[in-house]
Design an enzyme around this catalytic site. Structure first.
Site, PDB file in Angstrom:
ATOM      1  N   SER A 109      31.348  41.595  62.360  1.00 37.04           N
ATOM      2  CA  SER A 109      31.093  42.035  60.987  1.00 37.04           C
ATOM      3  C   SER A 109      30.549  40.895  60.133  1.00 37.04           C
ATOM      4  O   SER A 109      30.888  39.725  60.357  1.00 37.04           O
ATOM      5  CB  SER A 109      32.395  42.552  60.362  1.00 37.04           C
ATOM      6  OG  SER A 109      32.257  42.718  58.969  1.00 37.04           O
ATOM      7  N   TYR A 135      40.842  41.799  57.850  1.00 36.05           N
ATOM      8  CA  TYR A 135      39.793  42.460  58.640  1.00 36.05           C
ATOM      9  C   TYR A 135      38.787  41.421  59.150  1.00 36.05           C
ATOM     10  O   TYR A 135      38.459  41.379  60.334  1.00 36.05           O
ATOM     11  CB  TYR A 135      39.083  43.517  57.794  1.00 36.05           C
ATOM     12  CG  TYR A 135      37.858  44.098  58.457  1.00 36.05           C
ATOM     13  CD1 TYR A 135      37.977  44.933  59.565  1.00 36.05           C
ATOM     14  CD2 TYR A 135      36.578  43.810  57.988  1.00 36.05           C
ATOM     15  CE1 TYR A 135      36.856  45.466  60.202  1.00 36.05           C
ATOM     16  CE2 TYR A 135      35.454  44.333  58.603  1.00 36.05           C
ATOM     17  CZ  TYR A 135      35.603  45.161  59.707  1.00 36.05           C
ATOM     18  OH  TYR A 135      34.491  45.667  60.331  1.00 36.05           O
TER      19      TYR A 135
END
Length: 338
Positions: free
Chosen positions: A144, A169
């Site tokens: 990501s 995350y």
């Protein structure tokens, strides 16, 4: 090839399965269909792949459909399941694994950290172990843009240090890259990490900005505009993401074991311009609730994709004008919005 796609009922996973099947591959899709967002959207995606809701509801029991003259098999399973996952690998004998399963969402990681550890870390280790023991030719996995965290240098390059994540995350995605590097080094497993930049498009996630804004505007509700609108994102259209993923899956890995790429539009768009394009498509002005930046959010993302161009002769290029129109056309059809 025979390819395992995890996260097959998810936004990117669903589109990736469709593309791989269209290209003539055999695909086994895996997903646990968690309730992070509306499961009916996940079942609807699977239905597009020929799997009924009734078939998809049963854990650890494969369902099969024919699509694009090839078979698609779906199995509902948790990556954390250390007993069942190796059995699946032993039975199916995959050539390539494409890991798109993850507990998604920066903000949700502040509320429910355990689910990120279970899915993104424990699940990923289990997957690496299966790749190690069942002779997988290539592991392609989703990372990501959030791993860049507090980096100030723009655009973000894969040569940059990513030691300052600002959400769990992001930290879980960085840990995936570290673990993949370890397994590539120790066990000679070719791995490729893909840092996705703000993916959007038809069948998208309901927790993402485009979906939230469109829903609120059509329902005459205010939209939440964080950092008072002073945000920029490298918005990347889903078809561009999938094209990059599939090119990397299909090209034989030579002369390297570990690699990470950015997949982004190589173009930073102001949040207020993004909102304006949604308003134009809906022919309706949004009521804007201007708010401070949220914990875990970054002000700007922008992908340097030079290595993707060099190694795969590929650069995403869909404009937000075309991409937003496609999403809103889908949204109106799917939700029967006049």
């Amino acid at each position: 090839m025979k390819i395992l796609v995890t996260g097959a009922a998810g936004f990117i996973g669903f589109h990736t399965c469709k593309k791989l099947l269209k290209n003539g591959h055999q695909v086994v899709g895996l997903d646990n269909i968690n309730d992070y967002y509306d499961v009916n959207l996940k079942y609807a995606r699977l239905n597009e792949l020929g799997i009924t809701k009734k078939e998809a509801e049963i854990f650890n029991h494969p369902s099969k459909s024919n699509i694009y003259d090839n078979f698609f098999k779906f199995i509902r399973m948790n990556l954390e399941n250390r007993e069942e996952l190796p059995k699946l690998f032993e039975k199916e004998k995959f050539d390539v694994v494409c890991n798109l399963a993850a507990q998604a969402g920066v903000r949700y990681s502040l509320e429910n950290p355990e689910s990120y550890v279970d899915s993104n870390i424990v699940g990923f280790v289990n997957l690496l172990e299966c790749c190690r023991h069942y002779n997988i030719q290539h592991l392609v996995y989703a990372s990501s843009s959030s791993v860049y965290g507090l980096n100030k240098k723009i655009p973000f390059s894969t040569d940059d240090s990513v030691d300052h994540p600002i959400s769990l995350y992001a930290a879980s995605k960085k840990s995936n890259e570290l673990m993949a590097h370890t397994y590539s080094h120790l066990f000679k497993i070719p791995t490729t990490g893909l840092r996705f930049f703000t993916v959007y498009g038809p069948w998208g996630r309901p927790d993402m900005a485009l979906f939230l804004f469109t829903k609120a505007i059509t329902e005459n509700k205010p939209i939440k505009v964080f950092n008072y609108g002073k945000m920029e994102r490298d918005f990347t259209y889903i078809d561009d993401i999938v094209e990059g993923v599939v090119r990397i899956i299909e090209k034989k890995v030579e002369n390297r074991l570990y690699k990470v790429y950015n997949i982004g539009n190589n173009n930073s768009v102001k949040l207020m311009d993004f909102i304006e394009e949604i308003e134009r498509n809906l022919q309706k002005e949004a009521v804007k609730d201007m708010l401070p930046i949220q914990p875990g959010d970054v002000e700007k993302t922008w992908a340097n994709v030079d290595s993707l161009i060099k190694d795969y002769n590929y650069k995403p290029g869909t404009t937000i004008k075309d991409g937003i129109k496609s999403f809103i056309d889908w949204y109106k059809h799917y939700y029967k919005v006049n």
